[in-house]
Scaffold this active site. Structure first.
Site, short mmCIF file in Angstrom:
data_model
loop_
_atom_site.label_atom_id
_atom_site.label_comp_id
_atom_site.label_asym_id
_atom_site.label_seq_id
_atom_site.Cartn_x
_atom_site.Cartn_y
_atom_site.Cartn_z
N GLY A 1 83.85 57.08 53.74
CA GLY A 1 83.39 55.78 54.15
C GLY A 1 82.29 55.13 53.04
O GLY A 1 81.89 54.04 53.03
N ASN B 1 86.34 51.49 48.73
CA ASN B 1 85.74 50.88 50.19
C ASN B 1 85.13 49.35 50.01
O ASN B 1 85.42 48.90 50.93
CB ASN B 1 84.77 51.99 50.74
CG ASN B 1 85.53 53.30 51.25
OD1 ASN B 1 86.54 53.05 51.80
ND2 ASN B 1 84.65 54.60 51.01
N HIS C 1 94.89 57.97 52.03
CA HIS C 1 94.30 59.01 51.73
C HIS C 1 95.50 60.07 51.43
O HIS C 1 96.46 60.36 52.04
CB HIS C 1 93.43 59.75 52.75
CG HIS C 1 92.12 59.01 52.98
ND1 HIS C 1 92.36 58.18 54.19
CD2 HIS C 1 90.98 58.99 52.43
CE1 HIS C 1 91.06 57.37 54.33
NE2 HIS C 1 90.47 57.76 53.20
#
Length: 228
Positions: free
Chosen positions: A93, A121, A207
């Protein structure tokens, strides 16, 4: 009784000799242990550090950390007999702003090589591009100011056109611009041959899987090996 006392001096001499040999043996063992400790300390002092500083991609979200690309780098270095320690500074994050806030803590130990993987991000959240660029420059500035001899590698990133093609194109251009301005090595696209390929990514489509990380490792190693 006389016979026993007659041999007593010989007994004392033998005992003294045995104690002397034991003492010498213990001293040699202690010296050997000290030498071993000194060798270990010397080996550690010669150990070089590679710091991977990034987000969930670096952290290895969804898989064992040893199987993420920084862990694979450590395994490759070990197999080559290179005295390097890889530090995984990935945080899921993480944004470039967050990276600016925590970089100083990671610079307590001098990295010989610093690999910066941040910005993805920011792009997914639609953060202003000028802010992302400024933060990347700030992080690199902090490293270069504190450790001028540290080699820096910037991992380029791309994002899907969800925010519009213009935003995506401008986002992609940030990385070569920063690399040129700060004179650092650029990996054009960290997720080359991995991003957008369903079977190489977890169900979230973002991912990499274990197999995906193997390819990411190859992308990184191509540039990293030139700095080893």
């Amino acid at each position: 009784m006389n016979l026993q006392f007659k041999n007593f001096p010989i007994f004392i001499l033998s005992l003294a000799l045995s104690l002397s040999l034991i003492s010498c043996s213990e001293k040699k063992e202690k010296v050997a242990q000290n030498q071993t400790k000194e060798e270990v300390v010397e080996e550690k002092s010669d150990e070089k550090i590679i710091l991977f500083f990034g987000n969930s991609l670096t952290a290895g979200y969804g898989i064992e950390q040893d199987l993420a690309f920084p862990g694979l780098v450590q395994a490759r270095l070990d197999s080559l007999g290179e005295n390097y320690k890889v530090i995984n500074g990935g945080l899921s994050g993480e944004t470039t702003a967050g990276g600016v806030g925590r970089i100083d803590w990671f610079l307590e130990d001098e990295p010989d090589i610093f690999v910066l993987e941040l910005g993805g991000n920011d792009g997914l959240r639609g953060i202003q591009l000028s802010e992302t660029k400024k933060n990347l420059l700030t992080i690199i500035d902090k490293v270069q100011t504190k450790y001028p001899d540290t080699k820096i590698i910037l991992a380029g990133m791309q994002i899907p056109p969800n925010m519009g093609p213009e935003y995506s194109q401008e986002f992609q251009s940030i990385y070569p611009e920063v690399a040129k301005e700060k004179d650092v090595t650029l990996i054009p696209f960290l997720l080359q041959n991995v991003g957008g390929i369903k079977e190489l990514n977890l169900p979230d489509g973002i991912h990499p899987t274990e197999e995906g990380h193997k390819l990411v490792f190859e992308n990184v190693w191509e540039y990293l090996k030139e700095e080893i």
